[in-house]
Design an enzyme around this catalytic site. Structure first.
Site, short mmCIF file in Angstrom:
data_model
loop_
_atom_site.label_atom_id
_atom_site.label_comp_id
_atom_site.label_asym_id
_atom_site.label_seq_id
_atom_site.Cartn_x
_atom_site.Cartn_y
_atom_site.Cartn_z
CB CYS A 46 -0.92 0.00 1.21
SG CYS A 46 -2.12 -1.35 1.20
CE1 TYR A 100 -12.18 -1.20 2.94
CE2 TYR A 100 -10.47 -0.23 4.32
CZ TYR A 100 -10.84 -1.02 3.24
OH TYR A 100 -9.88 -1.61 2.46
#
Length: 265
Positions: A147, A210
């Protein structure tokens, strides 16, 4: 850490609904940047308590070139727990392997970290002070593709700064760890190269919240940031690969309470 709260607020106000690999769903923005002056305190989030022990041990683990979770488990660090690793605890050629042993076509293995330390010392004005964890040939063999994919150092007026490009950023859970980890790496690199720590610049590709973190984000945005702590590093250590956990001491950390959230895997 107002910059971090501003990012969170920006995504909540302007983010696009996106589906994702985990099936959770996100609000996402593309392209965002934060800057942290490391001379004004260590950028460890104060609007919720973070587990600094895990951050330090993970960074030392990366720098060892290790890709097995045994060291982390031995030190009670669960960032890369068993859901990522195989039955032997291996994660494949992830960060540490790419940083310290990037495989070249001719069979050599390139130690990117050692090379960049040498170049900072010998040629501080170089524009090639770069370390990449994104190896397209090996991405499919990794437990999780990197990431935080690439970082670059910059020397000016005796100060060492670092810019990270993060292709994918879990704002609530991951980003606070990433900020602290790369800020600490910058400070360590500066010390072993005889420089002062300058800025940590954090640049994002897909920065997202999220959906199962929205309530936690709202709670965090209600909290007032507190004064940043100070990170003390053992000044006797001059070899980047000789640092131990005991060489770091955090002073003046007074965070708000921890906020629990579920990791999307």
């Amino acid at each position: 850490m107002k910059a971090y709260l501003d990012l969170m607020r920006h995504v909540l106000d302007n983010g696009t609904d996106k589906s994702d690999r985990t099936g959770t769903g996100t609000l996402s923005v593309f392209g965002y940047q934060m800057r942290f002056d490391l001379g004004k305190g260590f950028p460890l989030l104060t609007t919720k308590k973070l587990h600094l022990r895990s951050i330090i041990h993970e960074l030392l683990w990366f720098l060892k070139g290790d890709t097995n979770i045994k060291y982390l488990k031995d030190n009670n660090v669960s960032i890369w727990d068993d859901e990522w690793a195989d039955e032997n605890g291996d994660l494949g050629p992830v960060y540490g392997y790419q940083w310290r042993s990037w495989p070249a076509p001719d069979g050599r293995h390139i130690d990117q970290i050692a090379n960049v330390v040498e170049q900072i010392k010998k040629n501080p004005d170089s524009r090639r002070l770069i370390v990449s964890a994104w190896n397209p040939a090996l991405v499919d063999e990794m437990a999780l593709p990197p990431c935080h994919a690439l970082f670059q150092f910059y020397v000016a007026d005796g100060n060492l700064s670092c810019q990270l490009y993060q292709r994918s950023a879990d704002i609530f859970l991951g980003v606070p760890f990433n900020i602290a980890s790369y800020a600490l790496l910058t400070m360590m690199m500066a010390q072993v190269c005889g420089l002062e720590a300058g800025e940590f610049v954090h640049t994002f590709g897909d920065a997202h919240l999220y959906r199962n973190h929205f309530e936690q984000a709202a709670l965090q945005l209600e909290r007032e940031p507190r004064a940043l702590p100070v990170m003390k590093i053992n000044p006797e250590v001059k070899d980047l690969f000789a640092f131990k956990f005991e060489d770091f001491e955090l002073e003046g950390y007074d965070p708000h309470p921890h906020i629990k959230a579920v990791v999307s895997v």
